[in-house]
Design a protein around this motif. Structure first.
Motif, short mmCIF file in Angstrom:
data_model
loop_
_atom_site.label_atom_id
_atom_site.label_comp_id
_atom_site.label_asym_id
_atom_site.label_seq_id
_atom_site.Cartn_x
_atom_site.Cartn_y
_atom_site.Cartn_z
N GLY A 86 0.78 -1.23 0.00
CA GLY A 86 0.00 0.00 0.00
C GLY A 86 0.81 1.27 0.00
N ALA A 87 2.15 1.17 0.00
CA ALA A 87 2.97 2.37 -0.07
C ALA A 87 2.81 3.02 -1.44
CB ALA A 87 4.43 2.01 0.18
N LYS A 88 2.93 4.33 -1.50
CA LYS A 88 2.72 5.08 -2.73
C LYS A 88 4.05 5.51 -3.34
CE LYS A 88 -1.75 4.96 -2.19
NZ LYS A 88 -2.60 4.15 -3.08
N PRO A 89 4.13 5.56 -4.68
CA PRO A 89 5.40 5.93 -5.32
C PRO A 89 5.63 7.44 -5.35
CG PRO A 89 3.76 5.42 -6.99
CD PRO A 89 3.11 5.15 -5.67
N LEU A 90 6.85 7.82 -5.10
CA LEU A 90 7.31 9.20 -5.24
C LEU A 90 8.46 9.22 -6.24
CD1 LEU A 90 7.53 10.68 -1.62
CD2 LEU A 90 6.18 11.63 -3.51
N THR A 91 8.49 10.24 -7.08
CA THR A 91 9.64 10.42 -7.97
C THR A 91 10.56 11.45 -7.34
OG1 THR A 91 8.39 9.88 -9.97
CG2 THR A 91 10.41 11.15 -10.25
N LEU A 92 11.77 11.01 -7.03
CA LEU A 92 12.79 11.90 -6.46
C LEU A 92 13.91 12.03 -7.47
CD1 LEU A 92 13.07 10.19 -2.95
CD2 LEU A 92 11.52 12.05 -3.60
N TYR A 93 14.55 13.19 -7.51
CA TYR A 93 15.69 13.40 -8.40
C TYR A 93 16.96 13.53 -7.58
CZ TYR A 93 13.05 13.98 -12.72
OH TYR A 93 12.27 13.74 -13.83
N PHE A 94 17.97 12.74 -7.96
CA PHE A 94 19.29 12.83 -7.34
C PHE A 94 20.32 13.04 -8.44
CE2 PHE A 94 16.88 10.05 -4.44
CZ PHE A 94 17.07 10.71 -3.24
N ASN B 229 23.93 12.32 -10.18
CA ASN B 229 24.86 11.20 -10.18
C ASN B 229 26.13 11.60 -9.44
OD1 ASN B 229 26.06 12.90 -12.04
ND2 ASN B 229 26.25 11.36 -13.65
N SER B 230 27.03 10.67 -9.26
CA SER B 230 28.18 10.91 -8.39
C SER B 230 29.07 12.05 -8.88
CB SER B 230 29.01 9.63 -8.24
OG SER B 230 29.41 9.15 -9.52
N SER B 231 29.09 12.28 -10.18
CA SER B 231 29.91 13.38 -10.72
C SER B 231 29.14 14.69 -10.80
CB SER B 231 30.42 13.01 -12.12
OG SER B 231 29.33 12.91 -13.04
N GLY B 232 27.84 14.66 -10.54
CA GLY B 232 27.03 15.87 -10.62
C GLY B 232 26.69 16.29 -12.03
N SER B 233 26.92 15.42 -13.01
CA SER B 233 26.70 15.79 -14.42
C SER B 233 25.30 15.47 -14.91
CB SER B 233 27.72 15.07 -15.31
OG SER B 233 27.58 13.66 -15.19
N LEU B 234 24.57 14.60 -14.19
CA LEU B 234 23.24 14.20 -14.61
C LEU B 234 22.29 14.21 -13.42
CD1 LEU B 234 24.12 11.08 -16.82
CD2 LEU B 234 23.25 13.27 -17.68
N ASN B 235 21.03 14.55 -13.69
CA ASN B 235 19.97 14.42 -12.69
C ASN B 235 19.18 13.16 -13.00
OD1 ASN B 235 20.38 16.90 -11.18
ND2 ASN B 235 19.72 17.96 -13.04
N VAL B 236 19.10 12.27 -12.02
CA VAL B 236 18.53 10.95 -12.24
C VAL B 236 17.22 10.81 -11.47
CG1 VAL B 236 18.90 8.47 -11.97
CG2 VAL B 236 20.83 9.98 -12.53
N PRO B 237 16.11 10.46 -12.14
CA PRO B 237 14.86 10.21 -11.43
C PRO B 237 14.87 8.84 -10.77
CG PRO B 237 14.54 9.87 -13.78
CD PRO B 237 15.97 10.32 -13.60
N VAL B 238 14.38 8.78 -9.54
CA VAL B 238 14.33 7.54 -8.79
C VAL B 238 12.92 7.38 -8.23
CG1 VAL B 238 15.12 6.43 -6.66
CG2 VAL B 238 16.78 7.49 -8.20
N THR B 239 12.40 6.16 -8.29
CA THR B 239 11.09 5.87 -7.72
C THR B 239 11.27 5.26 -6.33
OG1 THR B 239 10.11 5.47 -9.90
CG2 THR B 239 8.93 4.60 -8.00
N ARG B 240 10.68 5.91 -5.34
CA ARG B 240 10.73 5.41 -3.97
C ARG B 240 9.30 5.29 -3.45
NH1 ARG B 240 14.59 8.48 0.18
NH2 ARG B 240 16.09 7.48 -1.22
N TYR B 241 8.98 4.14 -2.89
CA TYR B 241 7.64 3.92 -2.34
C TYR B 241 7.64 4.31 -0.87
CZ TYR B 241 6.09 1.63 -6.59
OH TYR B 241 5.74 1.39 -7.89
N CYS B 242 6.68 5.16 -0.51
CA CYS B 242 6.64 5.70 0.85
C CYS B 242 5.25 5.52 1.45
CB CYS B 242 6.99 7.19 0.86
SG CYS B 242 8.59 7.57 0.16
N GLU B 243 5.22 5.24 2.74
CA GLU B 243 3.94 5.14 3.44
C GLU B 243 3.47 6.51 3.90
OE1 GLU B 243 4.37 2.33 6.56
OE2 GLU B 243 4.66 0.61 5.21
N GLY B 244 4.33 7.51 3.81
CA GLY B 244 3.96 8.84 4.29
C GLY B 244 3.18 9.67 3.30
#
Length: 317
Positions: free
Chosen positions: A189-197, A199-214
């Motif tokens: 029942g957790a809901k997906p959030l799209t977060l942007y981080f 990459n390690s060199s700071g050259s790209l912004n990467v979307p990540v899906t994280r499921y959260c109960e909040g």
């Protein structure tokens, strides 16, 4: 009317029309997708989905020529030709469609596009297959006329690719780069959030899906962003100890207030700017946003006062 007066009035009218015709176009609000032709004559701003060196699927805006069948033309940038490979490698990216594959694209009136791949040889593994499918579906879905995508092989419907990747009919855009274990969390029942981080060199912004109960609200998204990524290949752009004091998203404006620990970002080159970008992109994944106001302990953050909101997560130069 006196001819001399008439001529003078006509000249004045021409000058007025010329001045009005040279007026600059209003700028596109940051974070909003521009569907029409942009200021570069004959080119269209098109978001394509590549794979980066760490295996993440990454959206990148590229200017491509306007032409008939532009959806098919857009996908040609994802084919592993020598030219495409060189352009992608320069950004730390990889093409996703194997060299030599030919394809046709048909778009129905109901918004379902069918792409038929011809000459597709077996890819190295299932993850390569999944990257190709996600890349194709999400890139095509960026076009307003396309809501879902069906992939066929050599004119035939198939349910799986050779390494086991499932092909469903009329696939909608995929959530990107789900964190480890989050797929099982979604069943609870957790809901997906799209977060942007970054990459390690700071050259790209990467979307990540994280499921959260909040929940899926902006406050939860910022709290999760401050926690940082699960992957060591991505960067946490918030100094240790940074806490969220408040986060609001209203009428296109995001307002975030952080604790004083955030000021330590000034000692890491580019960290404050990356934090600003990832905050803006994360907010834009929730709603249309044109402005981000960042505060520290209730005061405007001096570290980001000159930051410009990114119109796209990543851009080919």
């Amino acid at each position: 009317m006196n001819k001399r007066i008439y001529c003078a009035l006509a000249a004045a009218l021409c000058i007025c029309m010329a001045v009005c015709g040279c007026a600059k176009e209003a700028p596109v609000a940051a974070g909003q997708y521009e569907e029409g032709e942009n200021s570069e004559a004959g080119l269209r701003r098109t978001v394509l989905y590549y794979q980066d060196d760490d295996g993440f699927i990454v959206p990148v805006m590229k200017l491509i020529p306007w032409e008939e069948g532009i959806g098919k033309a857009a996908l040609s940038n994802l084919v592993d030709t020598k030219e495409n490979r060189a352009a992608a490698t320069a950004l730390g990216l990889k093409t996703t469609i194997p060299e030599g594959v030919e394809y046709t694209l048909r778009i129905r009136d109901d918004g379902v596009a069918t792409i038929d791949l011809k000459g597709l040889t077996a890819l190295p593994d299932k993850s390569s297959e999944q990257a190709m499918v996600t890349s194709i579906v999400n890139s095509l879905a960026e076009f307003p006329a396309i809501d879902a995508v069906t992939i066929t092989l050599n004119g035939e419907k198939v349910t799986k690719l050779p390494n086991g990747t499932e092909l469903k009919e009329a696939m909608k855009p995929f959530m990107l780069n789900a964190e480890e274990g989050d797929l099982s969390a979604s069943a609870d029942g957790a809901k997906p959030l799209t977060l942007y981080f970054a990459n390690s060199s700071g050259s790209l912004n990467v979307p990540v899906t994280r499921y959260c109960e909040g929940g899926t609200g902006f406050k939860t998204a910022v709290e999760e962003l401050i926690k940082g990524p699960d992957s060591a290949a991505l960067m946490n752009s918030f100094p240790e100890g940074t806490e969220l004091l408040s986060a609001e998203l209203y009428d296109g404006v995001a307002r975030v207030d952080l604790s004083g620990e955030f000021l330590a970002a000034q000692y890491v080159d580019g960290m404050a700017e990356t934090a600003f970008d990832t905050l803006f992109l994360t907010a834009s994944a929730i709603d249309d946003v044109y402005e981000l106001d960042l505060f520290v302990e209730g005061e405007p953050c001096a570290l980001t006062v000159n930051c410009m909101a990114p119109m796209y997560a990543n851009t080919f130069q």
